[in-house]
Write a protein that holds these residues in place. Structure first.
Motif, mmCIF file in Angstrom:
data_model
loop_
_atom_site.group_PDB
_atom_site.id
_atom_site.type_symbol
_atom_site.label_atom_id
_atom_site.label_comp_id
_atom_site.label_asym_id
_atom_site.label_seq_id
_atom_site.Cartn_x
_atom_site.Cartn_y
_atom_site.Cartn_z
ATOM 1 N N SER A 1 47.954 48.176 50.727
ATOM 2 C CA SER A 1 47.140 47.570 49.684
ATOM 3 C C SER A 1 47.561 46.123 49.443
ATOM 4 N N MET B 1 45.483 42.572 49.968
ATOM 5 C CA MET B 1 45.261 41.600 48.891
ATOM 6 C C MET B 1 45.871 40.244 49.229
ATOM 7 N N ILE C 1 42.951 37.824 49.480
ATOM 8 C CA ILE C 1 42.771 37.244 48.155
ATOM 9 C C ILE C 1 43.731 36.080 47.963
ATOM 10 N N MET D 1 34.873 39.395 32.152
ATOM 11 C CA MET D 1 35.074 39.084 33.566
ATOM 12 C C MET D 1 33.751 39.146 34.322
ATOM 13 N N ARG E 1 31.090 35.702 35.929
ATOM 14 C CA ARG E 1 30.785 35.443 37.332
ATOM 15 C C ARG E 1 29.281 35.475 37.595
ATOM 16 N N LEU F 1 41.568 34.262 30.044
ATOM 17 C CA LEU F 1 42.289 35.531 30.088
ATOM 18 C C LEU F 1 43.649 35.437 29.417
ATOM 19 N N LEU G 1 46.550 38.359 28.742
ATOM 20 C CA LEU G 1 47.797 38.458 29.500
ATOM 21 C C LEU G 1 48.992 38.459 28.554
ATOM 22 N N ALA H 1 46.831 41.958 39.874
ATOM 23 C CA ALA H 1 45.587 42.607 40.279
ATOM 24 C C ALA H 1 44.499 42.375 39.240
ATOM 25 N N LEU H 2 44.894 42.347 37.966
ATOM 26 C CA LEU H 2 43.913 42.097 36.903
ATOM 27 C C LEU H 2 43.318 40.698 37.047
ATOM 28 N N PHE I 1 43.203 38.947 39.826
ATOM 29 C CA PHE I 1 42.356 38.975 41.029
ATOM 30 C C PHE I 1 41.010 39.613 40.711
ATOM 31 N N ARG I 2 41.065 40.681 39.916
ATOM 32 C CA ARG I 2 39.835 41.395 39.575
ATOM 33 C C ARG I 2 38.887 40.481 38.797
ATOM 34 N N GLN J 1 40.255 46.139 46.076
ATOM 35 C CA GLN J 1 41.567 46.741 45.844
ATOM 36 C C GLN J 1 42.046 46.622 44.392
ATOM 37 N N PRO J 2 41.970 45.436 43.776
ATOM 38 C CA PRO J 2 42.477 45.348 42.403
ATOM 39 C C PRO J 2 41.862 46.394 41.482
ATOM 40 N N LEU K 1 42.989 49.966 42.571
ATOM 41 C CA LEU K 1 44.385 50.192 42.189
ATOM 42 C C LEU K 1 44.499 50.542 40.713
#
Lengths: 345, 293, 355
Positions: free
Chosen positions: A13, A17, A21, A273, A277, A328, A332, B126-127, B129-130, B166-167, B170
């Motif tokens: 995984s 990524m 990514i 999110m 986009r 975000l 976070l 991952a968050l 990236f998501r 994936q993010p 996962l």
């Protein structure tokens, strides 16, 4: 789990990524610092039998292609792309602010700049659709919770449709209806008694349609989550609130809403999110004349007719990501605090 | 005195029912209307004269002799090779779903069972990236993919979609794994399993419902994707959604909007079936994510 | 079958110490109970023996092997978990067979061994069921059967009775004691219930904050608690502890004076005595206070008196007529008194056994 086992389990995984990514992010950073080669021009002397000879400037296609092959990234441009007219447009903004006729005028002129146009729409879309979608979902959830049980299954089934539908398809379906030749477009013309009325031709109407479309696809998600949340409202608390003398609204206000707040944070995060986009509706509604988003700008650069504008797309992408991280940040921070508190024993 | 659950307030129930019915029309009618319209000719579905033509099908009868026509479907599926896009979509979504689940269950399990701080940071990453719009990543793929000469093929799009999903995968599987008691893996290991055996023999069989739910969402993400497939596939490899997008430019100008309408309806059918059979799992999945936060 | 040696094992998480430098020799065939309140490190200790928890420092020996770096599967132990850890997708039979299957025991032996294990815990009629279709006590027995189906180095049991109701707990406790008698396998048993510890153990380790407070057979712990923590943790009701001052063999406190103590110690101390050791008297006595609460247990009557700030538990026979508010007298003798250091809480031994 020991480090070694963890590493093996996460490896596939993580590799996916990192390769697709994280590395592309590096690639974006690099691309944004370069700019496409200009076309190679050559001076050609063209002579005609009668007019004598003139010097002409022509594009040397072979040389251009060779140069592009040799340095596919283009030439180094530093941060130039970020500050040019299509992006942050610092020089243009300085000019606007220098000879301005008041705030309204400068805002109007800044709005003419492509990046700020896209930014404004993206932010407005996110800011309008996220809360209104959640609110709509909340009311639907409250209402569905009250209707006879036999209806609940079909209602949930139909409600899921706008959410799981492919965004491009959903926007086309709606676009064809609100089109001036579609059923809703016709209805609107009849209501306003204006046979020439067309949503596509009006900027504000396009924005409004896009917002309504956004709420239409966003509401079901909030509805499902809130509806599930309503099923887990602690009955004891609800009953003791009744015994303590709370009326219906007070029970919603003091028992149900506090119970749903953690869910609402989660929904808000996901919707933020997704709305940020926004891309497909603009394509589906063919709305780029009056509304563009950050994602759409990138898409547009990559679709450009005469050569894809990688540098421009990359710069917009990075600005978008930077903005997203700013948005975000509160989340976070909060997650980090939760985690620290939990691990502090 | 307010009413208790034992004595329902009928006015309120009536208002609620009316509101829900209104919402059902809003949510469902566009699909019904478009499906109905896809069996008409353009002059009826996009009627300049009278919207009720779409119901009666005046022009459809005049042009084809029947109130319903398959012309749109024929045009899209046969004349414009939509069947090929359909096959590509099937291939892409199935492979993406399977690969996403394989990678995601392994990774999600590790994240759920590791108590170390780095697991938390991987989840946060991952968050982030998501949250990134897919199109921003796509702009990073094109140049390297052109250079490596892997642009435009289905495997490339599949691997990219797996990575991009994936993010999300996962996160979702991680929260499902958290709901399985740790005792289970530990008794398996004491009973003689390696970590991986415990995962395969004991945890995965218990996880099936979670894996199926996550699989549904992986499927939806792959099926609904536009940004990646539109930019990374060359014309003959296109899946349904970019194919529809390319219809918009080319076919509409030729006056064959109905091809686009029929292909849109065709692409909705699998989703419709999915919701019909897996409504419970979809709702459960949305809720599981929310509850675990 | 093997003995287990823990040599200075420590478990640390960042700045939190779960188990602190624990040394322990568990003899072959011994039944050892780790006892303590939640968070005292008893489960962590057991999980380190099982290999489910990393050891920060120190060594764990199973028989002749240092097992620190061995995977759980290679340590050849079996374990019963608090929530049983049954595999929900397998039948009871498959659950019990699982360790045999995974350890590649020849398939021909499986059936016989599973049936024998099931018989020992009276599960024979449930072999086809899934764990979800069993009661709590039956699930617990499946976990036991899965542990005894092979002959491991040691059994580890992590609070196996805590999810059962009170009545079932007593009968399962007896079953575990009987199994140990029959199989004679080294057993480490974790519990927070002192009755389980007293009834099952060959030796008890009382733990607090990751440190072993006392390691001794149950009756030693009851008779000679090493410090005030052990004294208050063992026995029901807990030992009465009264702070005061010791000088020349006489303990003085605002509520109680005991003289004739065989201790050559002077300074602040805590005096402890058990409710069952003290007689209620009608005249005299060195303790007098009004009754605070009365609990009739059937065979006897427990009651508490309030002396200044202390609640003191006492025991009377079942016929005692007591009412809240009555003043009760009791005689606390030097013979039944335990003396602990006032600052460290450690037991101070008498110089000579009081006659």
């Amino acid at each position: 789990m020991p480090h070694k086992a963890f590493a093996w389990f996460i490896l596939p995984s993580a590799l996916a990524m990192i390769l697709f990514i994280a590395l592309p992010l590096v690639s974006i950073v690099v691309q944004s610092l370069y700019i496409e080669h200009p076309q190679v021009l050559t001076q050609v002397e063209s002579c005609s039998p009668f007019g004598g000879c003139t010097m002409e400037t022509r594009v040397d296609a072979a040389a251009t292609a060779a140069l592009r092959d040799a340095q596919p990234l283009g030439r180094f441009n530093g941060l130039g792309t970020y500050f040019n007219r299509s992006h942050l447009a610092t020089r243009e903004i300085a000019t606007i602010l220098k000879d301005t006729d008041g705030i309204a005028d400068s805002l109007r002129r800044i709005y003419q700049l492509p990046f700020y146009r896209a930014l404004l729409f993206t932010l407005c879309y996110t800011a309008v659709v996220t809360p209104l979608g959640m609110l709509a979902g909340f009311w639907i959830a409250l209402a569905v919770n009250r209707i006879p049980a036999v209806l609940k299954g079909p209602v949930i089934f139909v409600s899921l449709l706008p959410m799981i539908i492919t965004p491009l398809i959903g926007s086309l379906v709606i676009y064809w209806m609100v089109n001036s030749r579609g059923i809703l477009g016709n209805l609107l013309q009849w209501v306003t008694q204006d046979p020439t009325l067309s949503i596509a031709a009006s900027g504000p109407l396009t924005w409004l349609t896009l917002f309504l479309y956004g709420i239409w696809i966003a509401a079901p998600f909030s509805f499902v989550v809130f509806y599930a949340g309503l099923q887990t409202v602690p009955q004891d608390t609800l009953e003791s609130a009744m015994i303590d003398g709370a009326n219906r609204w007070e029970r919603v206000r003091f028992v149900i809403i506090p119970h749903l707040v953690p869910l609402a944070t989660f929904v808000a995060l996901v919707q933020l999110m997704d709305n940020f986009r926004v891309l497909e509706p603009i394509i589906g509604f063919n709305a780029q004349a009056s509304a563009t988003s950050l994602s759409f700008s990138i898409y547009n650069d990559l679709q450009a007719e005469n050569g894809q504008l990688f540098a421009s797309a990359a710069a917009t992408s990075l600005l978008t990501i930077a903005l997203l991280i700013v948005l975000l940040f509160p989340v976070l921070i909060r997650t980090w605090r939760d985690f620290s508190r939990k691990s502090a024993h | 005195m307010t009413s208790s659950p034992a004595r329902p307030n009928y006015t309120l129930t009536l208002i609620a029912t009316a509101f829900v019915l209104f919402w059902m029309v809003v949510a469902g009618f566009p699909f019904l209307w478009t499906t109905w319209g896809s069996f008409k000719v353009e002059a009826d579905f996009f009627s300049r004269a009278d919207w009720s033509n779409a119901l009666s099908g005046v022009n459809t009868i005049r042009q084809t002799g029947d109130a319903f026509t398959m012309d749109g479907y024929k045009g899209a599926w046969i004349l414009n090779d939509f069947w090929r896009a359909g096959l590509n979509t099937m291939l892409v979504t199935v492979v993406v779903t399977v690969l996403s689940l394989v990678l995601g269950t392994l990774g999600g399990y590790a994240l759920a069972r590791s108590g170390y701080r780095y697991a938390f940071w991987i989840l946060i990453l991952a968050l982030v990236f998501r949250a990134m719009p897919h199109i921003t990543l796509v702009s990073g793929y094109l140049v390297p993919f052109f250079q490596l000469n892997i642009w435009g093929t289905l495997p490339t799009a599949i691997i990219v979609l797996v990575a991009i999903n994936q993010p999300f995968t996962l996160w979702m599987l991680h929260s499902f794994f958290l709901s399985i008691p740790k005792d289970l893996d530990e008794s398996a290991m004491v009973d003689g399993c390696t970590r991986f055996q415990a995962f395969r023999e004991v945890i995965v069989p218990v996880m099936w419902p979670g894996i199926i739910t996550t699989g549904l969402f992986s499927f939806l993400l792959a099926y609904n994707d536009f940004a990646v497939t539109a930019m990374l596939l060359r014309q003959e490899n296109q899946t349904m959604i970019p194919k529809i997008a390319s219809f918009l430019g080319s076919i509409e100008s030729e006056g064959n909007v109905m091809f686009a309408v029929s292909s849109v309806v065709s692409a909705t059918v699998p989703l419709f079936i999915l919701v019909m059979f897996f409504q419970r799992q979809i709702v459960g999945g949305l809720t599981a994510g929310a509850v675990k936060g | 079958m093997a003995d287990i040696k823990l040599k200075g094992i420590t478990r640390r998480w960042n700045d939190f110490i779960g188990v602190d430098n624990l040394n322990l020799d568990i003899a072959d065939r011994e039944f050892l109970v780790l006892l303590g309140p939640s968070g005292c490190g008893k489960s962590t200790t057991m999980r380190m023996i099982a290999g489910l928890e990393e050891v920060s420092s120190g060594e764990i020996w199973l028989g002749e092997r240092m097992v620190n770096n061995l995977e759980p599967k290679d340590r050849d132990i079996s374990m019963v978990f608090q929530s049983y850890g049954l595999y929900p997708t397998m039948s009871v039979y498959e659950n019990i067979r699982f360790p045999l299957r995974i350890r590649k025991v020849p398939a021909s032996e499986h059936k016989e061994r599973v049936l024998r294990a099931a018989e020992m815990v009276e599960l024979t009629q449930f072999l086809d069921r899934r764990p979800a279709a069993l009661s709590g006590g039956q699930r617990q027995r499946v976990a036991l059967a899965r542990a005894i189906v092979r002959a491991p180095n040691a059994f580890l049991m992590d609070e196996p009775l805590s999810n059962l109701d009170a009545k079932l707990r007593v009968s399962t406790r007896a079953q575990i004691a009987n199994l140990h008698h029959e199989l004679k396998t080294t057993t480490v048993y974790v519990t927070h219930d002192q009755v389980e510890a007293m009834t099952l153990a060959d030796r008890v380790v009382v733990m607090k904050n990751g440190i072993a407070q006392q390691i001794a057979p149950p009756m030693d712990i009851y008779n000679k608690p090493a410090n005030t923590f052990v004294a208050s943790f063992i026995g029901a009701p807990a030992m009465n502890l009264i702070e005061g001052h010791l000088e020349a063999g006489t303990f003085t406190s605002p509520v109680l004076t005991v003289s004739g103590l065989p201790h050559r110690h002077s300074g602040p101390v805590t005096l402890g005595f058990r409710a069952e050791d003290v007689a209620v008297v009608s005249e005299g006595g060195n303790l007098a206070a009004p009754v605070y609460s009365v609990e009739r247990l059937g065979d006897s009557t427990m009651f508490a008196i309030r002396a200044k700030d202390d609640l003191i538990s006492l025991k009377a026979d079942k016929a005692a007529s007591l009412a809240i508010g009555d003043v009760v007298r009791a005689a606390v003798t030097a013979k039944v008194s335990h003396i602990f250091d006032g600052t460290t809480g450690q037991r101070i031994e008498p110089l000579l056994i009081p006659a």
